[in-house]
Design an enzyme around this catalytic site. Structure first.
Site, PDB file in Angstrom:
ATOM      1  CD  GLU A  35      -2.915  -0.961  -0.100  1.00 31.13           C
ATOM      2  OE1 GLU A  35      -2.940   0.121  -0.729  1.00 31.13           O
ATOM      3  OE2 GLU A  35      -3.564  -1.955  -0.450  1.00 31.13           O
ATOM      4  CE1 TYR A 118      -6.663   2.841  -0.759  1.00 27.73           C
ATOM      5  CE2 TYR A 118      -4.296   3.013  -0.353  1.00 27.73           C
ATOM      6  CZ  TYR A 118      -5.377   2.339  -0.890  1.00 27.73           C
ATOM      7  OH  TYR A 118      -5.180   1.154  -1.535  1.00 27.73           O
ATOM      8  CG  ASP A 136      -8.101   3.960  -4.772  1.00 29.99           C
ATOM      9  OD1 ASP A 136      -9.342   3.944  -4.953  1.00 29.99           O
ATOM     10  OD2 ASP A 136      -7.319   3.298  -5.473  1.00 29.99           O
ATOM     11  CB  CYS A 196     -18.176   1.919 -21.107  1.00 28.53           C
ATOM     12  SG  CYS A 196     -17.628   3.445 -20.287  1.00 28.53           S
TER      13      CYS A 196
END
Length: 289
Positions: A35, A118, A136, A196
């Site tokens: 992270e 976060y 995030d 999409c």
DNA sequence: GATACGTGGCT
DNA sequence: TAGCCAAGTAT
């Protein structure tokens, strides 16, 4: 309407990238390291360094025993090297104050250096399976589009953003849902050219239903890099990473012609603890243990 | 809330 | 090509 959790969880189960920090055998420490490295840094650049780090320093106490210079060299060119220093500090705190166990609650994680809103929740969720909003830039973009029907997320607001996600969290598998939300933003609902046609929530996407309006929020300021102190600091640090021994200032002077900017940057690196000056006036990565 | 903070790939 | 963008944090 808009963002069925189970649909996203199923999609994630089918298509998720096989990232090493997502494997069941990955420790909480491995998740934390990932992270920190992934802050503002693409997965492709993080993966090889992450493997080196976990092999070399498999526990917080292992890294705590290393010098700052070793940590900074191992960080290499990942960028924002203060992250490496803070992770090193965090490793020491975990080793000294938490029995070498990465904390599992958000507030304790937030108290560690380099861990913000976060990262604290990402660790709580991905390492310990907790149900908390993990927000995030990917999640903010997905929510802006799929839920709010906007072209992109506006300026971040931690409180509002976390509330937006909190209400989406399913009772079960909330952490998997969060990972799925991030994955969707990273590989499908991308910033520039969203795919999409591949989206699992296309049918309920508010942005689609709105006719795909363009982003209409405040203009986003793009950070310059060429010619900035960030570039000069990077050049200076790169010299010191490349040599095992302290160097004379003349070795640093060659990286940038503007002496005023050069000296200002070197000074800021000293202030930040990224560079250290020896008793004889040479410069090196910090060697403190 | 705005700004500083690395680096490199992609369009 | 120049600009955009990448799993943020600290001040």
């Amino acid at each position: 309407m808009s963002l069925d959790a189970q649909t996203l969880i199923d999609w994630f189960a089918d298509t998720a990238r096989d990232l090493p920090w997502r494997k069941p055998e990955c420790t909480a420490w491995g998740v934390l390291v990932s992270e920190i490295m992934l802050q503002q840094t693409p997965v492709a650049r993080v993966e090889p360094i992450w493997h080196e780090w976990l092999e070399r320093w498999p526990t917080p106490s292992a890294m705590a025993a290393a010098s700052q210079g070793d940590v900074l060299r191992a960080w290499g060119k990942l960028g924002y090297p203060r992250r490496a220093l803070r992770l090193h500090e965090a490793a020491r705190a975990i080793s000294n104050d938490h029995d070498d166990v990465v904390p599992d609650d958000v507030d304790t994680l937030l108290a560690l250096p380099g861990i913000g809103a976060y990262t604290a929740r990402a660790v709580a969720a991905f390492a310990y399976g907790q149900r908390c909003p993990v927000v995030d830039t990917n999640v903010r973009r997905v929510v802006a589009r799929a839920v709010h029907g906007a072209g992109d997320a506006g300026p971040p607001s931690t409180t509002r953003d976390m509330n937006d996600v909190q209400v989406l969290l399913p009772e079960q598998d909330a952490a998997v849902f969060s990972a799925a939300l991030m994955e969707l933003g990273a590989v499908v609902c991308t910033a520039r050219t969203p795919k999409c046609a591949d989206c699992p929530v296309f049918d309920t996407c508010a942005w689609q239903h709105n006719g795909r309006p363009a982003y209409d929020g405040p203009v986003k300021v793009v950070q310059k890099f060429a010619g900035t102190d960030r570039q000069v600091r990077g050049l200076l640090l790169d010299v010191l990473r490349g040599t095992p021994d302290p160097v004379a200032k003349t070795r640093l002077d060659v990286v940038w012609s503007d002496a005023g900017q050069r000296d200002r940057c070197l000074d800021s690196l000293l202030v930040d603890g990224l560079v250290e000056q020896t008793a004889t006036g040479l410069f090196a990565l910090p060697g403190e243990h």
